[in-house]
Design a protein around this motif. Structure first.
Motif, PDB file in Angstrom:
ATOM      1  N   SER A   1       0.848  -1.206  -0.057  1.00  0.00           N
ATOM      2  CA  SER A   1      -0.172  -0.112   0.069  1.00  0.00           C
ATOM      3  C   SER A   1       0.850   1.100   0.284  1.00  0.00           C
ATOM      4  CB  SER A   1      -0.892  -0.044   1.347  1.00  0.00           C
ATOM      5  OG  SER A   1      -0.268   0.355   2.314  1.00  0.00           O
ATOM      6  N   TYR A   2       0.233   2.353  -0.453  1.00  0.00           N
ATOM      7  CA  TYR A   2       0.876   3.534  -0.389  1.00  0.00           C
ATOM      8  C   TYR A   2       1.472   4.090   1.160  1.00  0.00           C
ATOM      9  CZ  TYR A   2       1.664   8.546   0.448  1.00  0.00           C
ATOM     10  OH  TYR A   2       2.363   9.836   0.911  1.00  0.00           O
ATOM     11  N   ILE A   3       0.499   3.634   1.997  1.00  0.00           N
ATOM     12  CA  ILE A   3       0.956   4.152   3.332  1.00  0.00           C
ATOM     13  C   ILE A   3       2.173   3.008   4.071  1.00  0.00           C
ATOM     14  CG2 ILE A   3       0.178   4.040   5.975  1.00  0.00           C
ATOM     15  CD1 ILE A   3      -2.426   4.961   5.071  1.00  0.00           C
ATOM     16  N   ALA A   4       1.944   1.979   3.783  1.00  0.00           N
ATOM     17  CA  ALA A   4       3.161   1.037   4.268  1.00  0.00           C
ATOM     18  C   ALA A   4       4.374   1.401   3.197  1.00  0.00           C
ATOM     19  CB  ALA A   4       2.751  -0.534   3.896  1.00  0.00           C
ATOM     20  N   GLY A   5       4.418   1.479   2.093  1.00  0.00           N
ATOM     21  CA  GLY A   5       5.795   1.926   1.432  1.00  0.00           C
ATOM     22  C   GLY A   5       6.262   3.170   1.783  1.00  0.00           C
ATOM     23  N   HIS A   6       5.279   4.413   2.030  1.00  0.00           N
ATOM     24  CA  HIS A   6       5.980   5.567   2.343  1.00  0.00           C
ATOM     25  C   HIS A   6       6.649   5.321   3.865  1.00  0.00           C
ATOM     26  CE1 HIS A   6       5.478   9.933   3.287  1.00  0.00           C
ATOM     27  NE2 HIS A   6       5.347   9.489   4.449  1.00  0.00           N
ATOM     28  N   MET A   7       5.792   4.787   5.007  1.00  0.00           N
ATOM     29  CA  MET A   7       6.532   4.498   6.124  1.00  0.00           C
ATOM     30  C   MET A   7       7.647   3.755   6.083  1.00  0.00           C
ATOM     31  SD  MET A   7       3.041   4.435   8.321  1.00  0.00           S
ATOM     32  CE  MET A   7       3.940   4.503   9.848  1.00  0.00           C
ATOM     33  N   PHE A   8       7.822   2.776   5.219  1.00  0.00           N
ATOM     34  CA  PHE A   8       9.024   2.099   5.188  1.00  0.00           C
ATOM     35  C   PHE A   8      10.083   3.018   4.786  1.00  0.00           C
ATOM     36  CE2 PHE A   8       7.046  -2.190   5.989  1.00  0.00           C
ATOM     37  CZ  PHE A   8       8.445  -2.768   6.641  1.00  0.00           C
ATOM     38  N   ASN A   9       9.899   3.851   3.668  1.00  0.00           N
ATOM     39  CA  ASN A   9      10.861   4.750   3.263  1.00  0.00           C
ATOM     40  C   ASN A   9      11.452   5.856   4.102  1.00  0.00           C
ATOM     41  OD1 ASN A   9      11.080   3.621   0.458  1.00  0.00           O
ATOM     42  ND2 ASN A   9       9.556   4.611  -0.340  1.00  0.00           N
ATOM     43  N   THR A  10      10.376   6.441   4.916  1.00  0.00           N
ATOM     44  CA  THR A  10      10.625   7.557   5.596  1.00  0.00           C
ATOM     45  C   THR A  10      11.227   6.957   6.980  1.00  0.00           C
ATOM     46  OG1 THR A  10       8.627   7.874   6.522  1.00  0.00           O
ATOM     47  CG2 THR A  10       9.101   9.046   4.683  1.00  0.00           C
ATOM     48  N   ILE A  11      10.795   5.951   7.427  1.00  0.00           N
ATOM     49  CA  ILE A  11      11.340   5.638   8.817  1.00  0.00           C
ATOM     50  C   ILE A  11      12.306   4.499   8.809  1.00  0.00           C
ATOM     51  CG2 ILE A  11      10.526   4.238  10.937  1.00  0.00           C
ATOM     52  CD1 ILE A  11       7.750   5.814  10.549  1.00  0.00           C
ATOM     53  N   PHE A  12      12.612   3.765   7.807  1.00  0.00           N
ATOM     54  CA  PHE A  12      13.628   2.588   7.739  1.00  0.00           C
ATOM     55  C   PHE A  12      14.560   3.171   6.429  1.00  0.00           C
ATOM     56  CE2 PHE A  12      14.837  -1.412   5.670  1.00  0.00           C
ATOM     57  CZ  PHE A  12      15.719  -1.831   6.782  1.00  0.00           C
TER      58      PHE A  12
END
Length: 278
Positions: free
Chosen positions: A135-146
């Motif tokens: 999902s967009y949310i999961a992909g975004h959070m993996f990018n910004t936080i990991f």
């Protein structure tokens, strides 16, 4: 516990592993649906993350949030122990030290013991996105936080053997998209979480030894009776209305939750004993 390919690490040098836990940040930029709140605690939290989870055992949350908002200035309660440039930068500071150490020691892998996304995991319902999707949310959070944080010389491309913490399930619920963290294994060249628990076999052929790394889920410790401590209980009735993660292999309800995590632990104990006897 899905089987995954073995890792083969050549070389005659000392072999280093890094270990980390409770490292996750907030990202209030994403706007969740289905009753999940934006993860904003203080001014600026609406921007892409990572932002530090404001939490202190000896400080009232409202007082600590004021310290974040005022950057430790007037109104910040001294007893909160807030230090500007440290408490509001904790994840980045730890990551910088990891990078510095990694450039010297070249870790072969990272053992990640969970609490990867605060405060309540990836803010979507479990089962929202098919396991083959992202999902967009999961992909975004993996990018910004990991991905954007743990990179650079010595860390780039190194596998992270990962498990779920209580905050990844939801912190005080079990309904967040913890399955999206498992699925991300097939969208990343270094995130390794093929199940809630698994074993990774690592071969070091040039030094004639191997290691079996067991990654386990111990969240039964936070899976209390549904009536107990609603703010520190992933199985609480209070924060799991209508929750059902059965279609992704999770609890079917808050009433089922405590026994689910107990059985998950018992299954792991039996599995580890069986693997060790092979």
């Amino acid at each position: 516990a899905l089987p995954i390919s073995q890792m083969v690490i050549p070389g005659h040098e000392p072999m280093h592993f890094f270990a980390i836990g409770d490292w996750g940040g907030l990202d209030g930029f994403v706007v969740p649906q289905n009753g999940f709140a934006r993860m904003i605690q203080y001014t600026g939290g609406e921007q892409p993350g990572p932002h530090i989870f404001a939490s202190g055992r000896d400080c009232v949350l409202a007082d600590l949030v004021l310290c974040f908002n005022n950057h430790g200035g007037p109104g910040c309660v001294p007893g909160c122990g807030y230090t500007e440039g440290v408490d509001n930068m904790a994840q980045v500071l730890v990551a910088e030290q990891m990078k510095r150490r990694a450039s010297e020691k070249d870790p072969k892998l990272v053992l990640n013991v969970g609490d990867n996304f605060y405060w309540g995991g990836i803010p979507e319902r479990c089962g929202t996105t098919p396991m083959e999707g992202l999902s967009y949310i999961a992909g975004h959070m993996f990018n910004t936080i990991f991905n954007n944080i743990y990179n650079g010389e010595g860390l780039a491309g190194k596998p992270w053997l990962s498990v779920l913490g209580n905050h990844d399930y939801g912190g005080r619920s079990f309904k967040s998209a913890w399955d999206a963290q498992i699925a991300y294994t097939w969208h990343s060249d270094r995130w390794v979480m093929p199940g809630q628990y698994f074993m990774q076999h690592v071969e070091f052929p040039d030094q004639n030894f191997s290691v079996d790394v067991y990654m386990l889920d111990s969240n039964k410790e936070d899976a209390l009776s549904p009536e107990a401590d609603p703010n520190h209980n992933i199985c609480s009735f209070a924060h799991n209305p209508g929750a059902d993660c059965a279609k992704v292999g999770g609890p079917s309800s808050a009433a089922d939750c405590t026994n689910y995590f107990l059985k998950l632990w018992q299954d792991q104990v039996a599995w580890v004993e069986a693997k060790r006897s092979e």
